[in-house]
Design a protein around this motif. Structure first.
Motif, PDB file in Angstrom:
ATOM      1  N   GLN A  48      68.448  11.325  42.781  1.00  0.00           N
ATOM      2  CA  GLN A  48      68.026   9.963  42.440  1.00  0.00           C
ATOM      3  C   GLN A  48      67.406   9.905  41.048  1.00  0.00           C
ATOM      4  O   GLN A  48      67.643   8.965  40.291  1.00  0.00           O
ATOM      5  N   HIS A  49      66.622  10.912  40.711  1.00  0.00           N
ATOM      6  CA  HIS A  49      65.980  10.949  39.398  1.00  0.00           C
ATOM      7  C   HIS A  49      67.003  11.200  38.295  1.00  0.00           C
ATOM      8  O   HIS A  49      66.936  10.585  37.229  1.00  0.00           O
ATOM      9  N   ALA A  50      67.961  12.095  38.542  1.00  0.00           N
ATOM     10  CA  ALA A  50      69.012  12.366  37.558  1.00  0.00           C
ATOM     11  C   ALA A  50      69.840  11.107  37.314  1.00  0.00           C
ATOM     12  O   ALA A  50      70.166  10.779  36.171  1.00  0.00           O
ATOM     13  N   GLU A  51      70.154  10.390  38.378  1.00  0.00           N
ATOM     14  CA  GLU A  51      70.914   9.149  38.236  1.00  0.00           C
ATOM     15  C   GLU A  51      70.115   8.107  37.460  1.00  0.00           C
ATOM     16  O   GLU A  51      70.678   7.392  36.625  1.00  0.00           O
ATOM     17  N   ARG A  52      68.820   8.025  37.691  1.00  0.00           N
ATOM     18  CA  ARG A  52      67.968   7.046  36.986  1.00  0.00           C
ATOM     19  C   ARG A  52      67.996   7.324  35.484  1.00  0.00           C
ATOM     20  O   ARG A  52      68.210   6.422  34.676  1.00  0.00           O
ATOM     21  N   ILE A  53      67.770   8.572  35.091  1.00  0.00           N
ATOM     22  CA  ILE A  53      67.769   8.906  33.667  1.00  0.00           C
ATOM     23  C   ILE A  53      69.139   8.633  33.066  1.00  0.00           C
ATOM     24  O   ILE A  53      69.252   8.042  31.989  1.00  0.00           O
ATOM     25  N   LEU A 103      60.783   5.643  42.299  1.00  0.00           N
ATOM     26  CA  LEU A 103      61.599   6.583  43.073  1.00  0.00           C
ATOM     27  C   LEU A 103      60.738   7.444  43.996  1.00  0.00           C
ATOM     28  O   LEU A 103      59.632   7.834  43.623  1.00  0.00           O
ATOM     29  N   PRO A 104      61.269   7.776  45.175  1.00  0.00           N
ATOM     30  CA  PRO A 104      60.549   8.726  46.032  1.00  0.00           C
ATOM     31  C   PRO A 104      60.642  10.129  45.431  1.00  0.00           C
ATOM     32  O   PRO A 104      61.641  10.472  44.785  1.00  0.00           O
ATOM     33  N   ALA A 105      59.617  10.909  45.632  1.00  0.00           N
ATOM     34  CA  ALA A 105      59.578  12.279  45.094  1.00  0.00           C
ATOM     35  C   ALA A 105      60.759  13.092  45.611  1.00  0.00           C
ATOM     36  O   ALA A 105      61.202  12.916  46.745  1.00  0.00           O
ATOM     37  N   GLY A 118      60.557  17.236  33.619  1.00  0.00           N
ATOM     38  CA  GLY A 118      59.991  16.677  34.841  1.00  0.00           C
ATOM     39  C   GLY A 118      59.803  15.180  34.710  1.00  0.00           C
ATOM     40  O   GLY A 118      59.757  14.643  33.606  1.00  0.00           O
ATOM     41  N   MET A 119      59.701  14.528  35.852  1.00  0.00           N
ATOM     42  CA  MET A 119      59.463  13.087  35.867  1.00  0.00           C
ATOM     43  C   MET A 119      57.964  12.809  35.887  1.00  0.00           C
ATOM     44  O   MET A 119      57.225  13.355  36.718  1.00  0.00           O
ATOM     45  N   ALA A 120      57.527  11.969  34.971  1.00  0.00           N
ATOM     46  CA  ALA A 120      56.134  11.535  34.951  1.00  0.00           C
ATOM     47  C   ALA A 120      55.928  10.521  36.069  1.00  0.00           C
ATOM     48  O   ALA A 120      56.868   9.859  36.500  1.00  0.00           O
ATOM     49  N   SER A 127      55.989   7.496  42.642  1.00  0.00           N
ATOM     50  CA  SER A 127      55.848   6.449  41.622  1.00  0.00           C
ATOM     51  C   SER A 127      56.597   6.745  40.326  1.00  0.00           C
ATOM     52  O   SER A 127      56.410   6.042  39.338  1.00  0.00           O
ATOM     53  N   ALA A 128      57.461   7.767  40.310  1.00  0.00           N
ATOM     54  CA  ALA A 128      58.245   8.030  39.099  1.00  0.00           C
ATOM     55  C   ALA A 128      59.211   6.884  38.862  1.00  0.00           C
ATOM     56  O   ALA A 128      59.736   6.299  39.808  1.00  0.00           O
TER      57      ALA A 128
END
Length: 186
Positions: A48-53, A103-105, A118-120, A127-128
């Motif tokens: 999810q984080h990779a997709e967001r970036i 996003l969820p951790a 890393g995601m802040a 809360s990223a």
């Protein structure tokens, strides 16, 4: 022809495909290019984080966003697409995010070594949003506390040359370095 149109529509409906990484062209506070950082996004570790970036980069949201918090021996933080645009009033940089939900951790066993991205986040682990940081050195106290989203594969010399903060909590005083452009790579 109709088959190609239907395939394209199905692809759009499914959402953007995850990219392999991003390429960041870094510039100084005057806009002069300093070099390029290549980052491999770890879709298998934090999808999810990779997709967001990747999505924010593809939309041009990261272009001209400053490195607002840079702590020597620790990390360089950027990605505030709400308050971090170079040339504007960046005093609020670090407090904003994108217009997408938090996003969820996605914690993993990937350690915070030099070059890890890393995601802040705020106090809540879930809360990223858009901000991320690149490690200058190892920071194992972050393991299991912040989502690892990527790894620098080229350009650590550029990371090492990012203007350091001297203000409170690593705030960059004067004109901070910026992500001049961020593009998605395969």
């Amino acid at each position: 022809m109709l088959r190609n149109v239907l395939t394209a529509l199905c692809t759009l409906a499914a959402g953007p495909a995850l990219a392999g990484g991003i390429s960041i062209t870094v510039a100084d506070g005057e806009g002069a290019e300093k070099g390029v950082i290549q980052i491999d996004l770890l879709e298998d570790v934090a999808p999810q984080h990779a997709e967001r970036i990747s999505s924010l980069a593809a939309a041009g949201e990261y272009d001209n966003v400053v490195f607002h918090r840079v702590i020597d021996g620790f990390m360089a933080q950027t990605g505030d697409v709400e308050f971090g645009e170079a040339g504007g009033n960046t005093r609020m940089a670090g407090r904003g995010g994108s217009d997408m939900p938090d996003l969820p951790a996605e914690f993993s066993d990937v350690p915070y070594d030099r070059g890890i991205v890393g995601m802040a986040r705020a106090q809540s682990p879930n809360s990223a949003n858009s901000q991320f940081f690149i490690m200058f050195d190892e920071g194992y106290f972050l393991n299991g506390q912040y989502t690892v989203v990527g790894r620098v594969t080229e350009g650590m010399d550029v990371v090492d040359a990012i203007k350091r903060g001297t203000g409170p909590n690593g705030a960059v005083v004067g004109a901070p370095d910026q992500m001049l452009s961020v593009t998605v790579t395969e």
